[in-house]
Design an enzyme around this catalytic site. Structure first.
Site, PDB file in Angstrom:
ATOM      1  N   ALA A  81       0.869  -1.176   0.000  1.00  0.00           N
ATOM      2  CA  ALA A  81       0.000   0.000   0.000  1.00  0.00           C
ATOM      3  C   ALA A  81       0.907   1.227   0.000  1.00  0.00           C
ATOM      4  O   ALA A  81       2.066   1.153   0.423  1.00  0.00           O
ATOM      5  CB  ALA A  81      -0.884  -0.019   1.234  1.00  0.00           C
ATOM      6  N   GLY A 128       0.602  -4.940   0.999  1.00  0.00           N
ATOM      7  CA  GLY A 128      -0.630  -4.994   0.199  1.00  0.00           C
ATOM      8  C   GLY A 128      -0.440  -5.737  -1.118  1.00  0.00           C
ATOM      9  O   GLY A 128      -1.411  -6.261  -1.676  1.00  0.00           O
ATOM     10  N   GLU A 139      -0.864  -9.288  -0.247  1.00  0.00           N
ATOM     11  CA  GLU A 139      -2.292  -9.491   0.021  1.00  0.00           C
ATOM     12  C   GLU A 139      -3.095  -9.539  -1.282  1.00  0.00           C
ATOM     13  O   GLU A 139      -4.076 -10.277  -1.388  1.00  0.00           O
ATOM     14  CB  GLU A 139      -2.793  -8.377   0.955  1.00  0.00           C
ATOM     15  CG  GLU A 139      -2.129  -8.481   2.330  1.00  0.00           C
ATOM     16  CD  GLU A 139      -2.349  -7.254   3.198  1.00  0.00           C
ATOM     17  OE1 GLU A 139      -1.841  -6.167   2.834  1.00  0.00           O
ATOM     18  OE2 GLU A 139      -3.027  -7.375   4.227  1.00  0.00           O
ATOM     19  N   GLU A 166       4.587  -4.978   7.432  1.00  0.00           N
ATOM     20  CA  GLU A 166       3.855  -3.875   8.067  1.00  0.00           C
ATOM     21  C   GLU A 166       4.355  -3.555   9.477  1.00  0.00           C
ATOM     22  O   GLU A 166       4.379  -2.392   9.884  1.00  0.00           O
ATOM     23  CB  GLU A 166       2.347  -4.191   8.115  1.00  0.00           C
ATOM     24  CG  GLU A 166       1.646  -4.093   6.768  1.00  0.00           C
ATOM     25  CD  GLU A 166       1.731  -5.351   5.925  1.00  0.00           C
ATOM     26  OE1 GLU A 166       2.473  -6.293   6.294  1.00  0.00           O
ATOM     27  OE2 GLU A 166       1.044  -5.408   4.887  1.00  0.00           O
TER      28      GLU A 166
END
Ligand code: HXC
Length: 257
Positions: free
Chosen positions: A66, A111, A114, A134
């Site tokens: 992200a 992300g 993911e 993260e």
């Protein structure tokens, strides 16, 4: 004109999506997520869809996570909205009725990992690096990683990756079952093409039924899931595909689906 954040190439229902922010290693910001969702909504309604491949632009990254710059100043409420936006988009990807392939051509972090977990297949180049880093940023995965990673690789390895933040190479990702195949980087593109053609060339109704049986069955207890399999197996006999597939076998020819 604004940059195309998701490039779409459609070859007779075999659709290739490229996340196109190579200068930021294809980091997912809210604009990329919104564009991805828009594209997926269009695909959802397509009866001729056969397979979807998703990859990242450039040589270096699938998706490096992200967008950290965008997240840095978010309040908890804004973070919640960002997480929900991604979860809704990834759910659309996961529940497309056809096989989805993450073609992982480099960094696949946070992300990005993911996103790959929301696909049915992950095929990685031998230089790919995976991780849920993260905790190194003071947060946890928020795009489904704490839930889809343990379902894919088991809780012990998911806890390892999510609490150390360490990166693993493609060979280890293969060993733990995070990816299906590892290819030399020079062969990745050709393999992605071959795989999606293969998936797209099989009986489309049967391929959709197999995906539905596995995905929906995993959400149910075993007896209900086995009943679902029987229902979908019987459903296959209701269309032309099964007649064609079995006739082709008996007549010693290739089926035409
Ligand atoms: C924003 C990013 C980015 C990211 C890379 N870039 N990753 N921008 N968000 N996640 C940008 C860099 O700022 C840089 O921009 C350019 O891409 C190239 O990156 P470099 O760092 O210069 O490349 P390199 O030295 O090769 O290192 C590659 C890397 C590193 C190891 C992948 O970029 C990195 O550690 N990135 C962050 C990985 C990460 O922590 N991902 C998880 C994010 S959190 P400039 O402008 O300087 O050239 C997450 C949470 C999801 O995903 C859930 C939230 C709800």
């Amino acid at each position: 004109m604004s940059e195309t954040l998701i490039e779409v190439v459609d070859n007779a229902g075999i659709v290739r999506l490229t996340i196109n922010r190579p200068k930021a290693l294809n980091a997912l910001n809210s604009n990329v997520l919104a564009e991805l969702e828009r594209v997926l909504v269009e695909l959802e309604g397509r009866d001729d869809l056969r397979a979807v491949l998703i990859t990242g632009a450039g040589e270096k990254a699938f998706v490096a996570g992200a967008d950290i710059g965008e997240m840095r100043d978010k309040t908890p409420e804004q973070a919640r909205a960002f997480g929900r936006q991604a979860l809704a988009t990834f759910k659309r990807l996961e529940t497309l009725p056809v096989p989805t392939v993450a073609l992982v051509n480099g960094f696949c972090l946070g992300g990005g990992c993911e996103l790959a977990l929301a696909c049915d297949w992950a095929v990685a180049s031998d230089n790919a690096l995976f991780g849920q880093p993260e905790v190194l940023l003071g947060v946890i995965p928020g795009f489904g990683g704490t839930q889809r990673l343990p379902r894919r690789v088991g809780p012990a390895m998911a806890l390892d990756l999510c609490t150390t933040g360490r990166k693993i190479d493609a060979a280890e990702a293969l060993r733990i079952g995070l990816v299906n195949r590892v290819m030399a980087q020079s062969e990745l593109e050709a393999y992605g093409e071959e795989l999606t053609q293969q998936l797209g060339g099989n009986g489309p109704q049967a391929v959709r039924a197999a995906k539905q049986a596995i995905h929906d069955g995993l959400e149910q207890d075993l007896d209900s899931a086995l009943a679902l399999e029987t229902a979908l197996f019987a459903f296959c006999f209701a269309g032309d595909e099964q007649k064609e597939g079995m006739s082709a076998f008996v007549e010693k020819r290739k089926p035409s689906f």
